[in-house]
Design an enzyme around this catalytic site. Structure first.
Site, short mmCIF file in Angstrom:
data_model
loop_
_atom_site.label_atom_id
_atom_site.label_comp_id
_atom_site.label_asym_id
_atom_site.label_seq_id
_atom_site.Cartn_x
_atom_site.Cartn_y
_atom_site.Cartn_z
N TYR A 31 -151.03 -47.42 83.50
CA TYR A 31 -149.89 -47.62 84.12
C TYR A 31 -150.26 -48.63 85.48
O TYR A 31 -149.29 -49.48 85.85
CB TYR A 31 -149.55 -46.31 84.79
CG TYR A 31 -148.26 -46.30 85.53
CD1 TYR A 31 -146.93 -45.92 84.93
CD2 TYR A 31 -148.06 -46.51 87.01
CE1 TYR A 31 -145.73 -46.18 85.71
CE2 TYR A 31 -147.05 -46.54 87.90
CZ TYR A 31 -145.86 -46.51 87.10
OH TYR A 31 -144.69 -46.58 87.73
N GLY B 91 -141.45 -45.86 90.58
CA GLY B 91 -142.28 -46.66 89.79
C GLY B 91 -143.28 -47.59 90.59
O GLY B 91 -143.50 -48.66 90.37
N ARG C 251 -137.59 -43.30 89.29
CA ARG C 251 -137.56 -42.80 90.63
C ARG C 251 -138.08 -43.75 91.33
O ARG C 251 -137.42 -44.35 92.11
CB ARG C 251 -138.65 -41.61 90.59
CG ARG C 251 -138.48 -40.67 91.86
CD ARG C 251 -139.41 -39.39 91.83
NE ARG C 251 -140.86 -39.87 91.37
CZ ARG C 251 -141.62 -40.00 92.39
NH1 ARG C 251 -141.30 -39.86 93.92
NH2 ARG C 251 -142.69 -40.58 92.51
N TRP D 208 -135.22 -42.70 73.14
CA TRP D 208 -135.63 -41.35 72.05
C TRP D 208 -135.26 -41.26 70.66
O TRP D 208 -136.03 -40.87 70.02
CB TRP D 208 -135.24 -40.15 73.02
CG TRP D 208 -133.67 -39.95 73.05
CD1 TRP D 208 -132.69 -39.41 71.91
CD2 TRP D 208 -132.82 -40.11 73.96
NE1 TRP D 208 -131.54 -39.51 72.14
CE2 TRP D 208 -131.48 -39.84 73.68
CE3 TRP D 208 -133.00 -40.79 75.47
CZ2 TRP D 208 -130.33 -40.17 74.31
CZ3 TRP D 208 -131.98 -40.83 76.07
CH2 TRP D 208 -130.65 -40.59 75.64
N HIS E 171 -146.80 -36.40 73.45
CA HIS E 171 -147.82 -36.06 74.29
C HIS E 171 -148.53 -35.11 74.15
O HIS E 171 -149.33 -34.53 74.78
CB HIS E 171 -146.87 -35.16 75.53
CG HIS E 171 -145.84 -36.14 76.31
ND1 HIS E 171 -145.84 -37.46 76.64
CD2 HIS E 171 -144.59 -35.89 76.58
CE1 HIS E 171 -144.85 -37.82 77.32
NE2 HIS E 171 -143.85 -37.25 77.41
N LYS F 218 -145.12 -38.23 82.37
CA LYS F 218 -144.98 -39.26 83.65
C LYS F 218 -145.99 -40.26 83.76
O LYS F 218 -146.37 -40.70 84.93
CB LYS F 218 -145.13 -38.06 84.65
CG LYS F 218 -144.18 -36.87 84.73
CD LYS F 218 -142.79 -37.17 84.29
CE LYS F 218 -141.93 -37.98 85.01
NZ LYS F 218 -140.52 -38.30 84.35
N SER G 27 -144.87 -37.56 90.25
CA SER G 27 -143.81 -37.72 89.39
C SER G 27 -143.37 -36.41 88.49
O SER G 27 -142.11 -36.36 88.31
CB SER G 27 -144.30 -38.85 88.62
OG SER G 27 -143.18 -39.25 87.69
N MET H 193 -134.85 -51.71 84.01
CA MET H 193 -134.86 -50.26 83.34
C MET H 193 -133.99 -49.31 84.04
O MET H 193 -133.42 -48.50 83.52
CB MET H 193 -136.39 -49.95 82.98
CG MET H 193 -137.10 -50.79 81.66
SD MET H 193 -138.63 -50.14 81.36
CE MET H 193 -138.43 -48.43 80.94
N THR I 245 -144.60 -43.39 79.84
CA THR I 245 -144.10 -43.31 78.23
C THR I 245 -143.00 -44.33 77.95
O THR I 245 -143.09 -44.99 77.03
CB THR I 245 -143.56 -41.84 78.21
OG1 THR I 245 -144.49 -40.86 78.73
CG2 THR I 245 -143.67 -41.51 76.52
#
Ligand code: A3P
Length: 288
Positions: free
Chosen positions: A186, A252, A250, A73, A100, A45, A130, A225, A48
């Site tokens: 981020y 961002g 959600r 992925w 991760h 979260k 998140s 996105m 990534t």
């Protein structure tokens, strides 16, 4: 709906078991990195998917074709998930690998490698909120209970992938041991996406013209996105991710934690943060 709550514990860290097997975790820690690999490392979260999109667009010089036709992925597989071996076997170009995993599990594999490692960190209060919402929609994760329950588990490191503090401290205290390492937050990506995309492109030695940078930036914006089915996880079957319970893309935002935390919870996290990050010089932005 029945939850797919299966947990694999490996080196004392909990992994969602349906994607991680003992074999896939062993494959990850014994992985042979190539010097041409780009490795995205994050605590869950922390941005990534965003970095997967940025790198795809940078390597494509702003062309969104791959970003719009291949799920994230598949183009940047998670090293520790069972399907990674097959994706990488089939891959022809330079590889983008996501993980991760905490530093200590990959330290040996990365030791002599010149792979380019990008670590994305996010302030833990926003990560917490998140991650909490993600647990509600992701049926492969345990029911998080109330936010207060989840917060306590998170601070103890009793969540999938373990302690945020160990993850961030582990990776950022070994930057000198990694040949090619980029640390980015981020929050700085939110503050100035243009500069951030440029920073990533320089690190990857893939310089973009101003027009290419603008194109890349446009396609990795939150709104773009959110609509892209290749990264918004709506391709995943509902029994695995239930989009009626929340969206992967959600909010961002930086500082959204303020809509969930009580003052007391915020103070508790500040206290734990101070005690766990004493040796760290990292500075996080907690709001915009
Ligand atoms: P929120 O739940 O706070 O909205 P990860 O990919 O590591 O699982 O992180 C997911 C988080 O990154 C989510 O945060 C998601 O909305 C946010 N995110 C993904 N792409 C983003 C973008 N382009 N801009 C801002 N935030 C983004």
């Amino acid at each position: 709906m029945a939850r797919l709550d299966v947990t694999e514990t490996f080196h004392n860290i909990m992994f969602p078991g349906h994607m991680h097997t003992k074999d896939s975790l062993n494959y990850a820690i014994n992985f042979q990195f190539q010097d041409t690999d780009t490795v995205i490392v994050t605590y869950p979260k922390s941005g990534t998917t965003w970095m997967q999109e940025i790198i795809t667009l940078v390597l494509g010089k702003g062309d969104p074709t791959i970003a719009q036709t291949q799920p994230n992925w598949a183009r940047a597989p998670w090293l520790e998930q069972y399907y990674c071996v097959d994706v990488l076997k089939a891959s022809t170009g330079p590889r983008i690998i996501t993980t991760h995993l905490p530093y200590h599990l990959l330290a040996e594999a990365l030791q002599d490698s010149k792979a380019k490692v990008i670590y994305v960190a996010r302030n833990l209060k926003d990560v917490l909120v998140s991650y909490y919402h993600f647990h509600k929609m992701a049926n492969f994760l345990p029911d998080p209970g109330t936010f207060s329950d989840f917060l306590n588990d998170f601070l103890k490191g009793a969540v999938h992938y373990g302690s945020w503090f160990d993850h961030v401290n582990g990776w950022t205290s070994h930057t000198k041991d990694i040949h090619n390492f980029l640390y980015i937050t981020y929050e700085e990506m939110c503050k100035d996406l243009h500069v951030s995309v440029q920073k990533v492109s320089r690190f990857l030695q893939c310089n973009l013209t101003e027009d290419e940078l603008m194109l890349a930036q446009k396609h990795c914006s939150f709104n773009s996105m959110k609509e892209n089915t290749m990264v918004n996880y709506t391709l995943i079957p509902q029994e695995i991710m239930d989009h009626s319970k929340g969206k992967f893309m959600r909010k961002g935002k930086v500082g959204d934690w303020k809509n969930t935390f009580t003052e007391e919870q915020s103070r508790l996290v500040d206290d734990v943060y101070s005690s766990q990050m004493t040796d760290s010089s990292l500075l996080f932005k907690w709001e915009c």
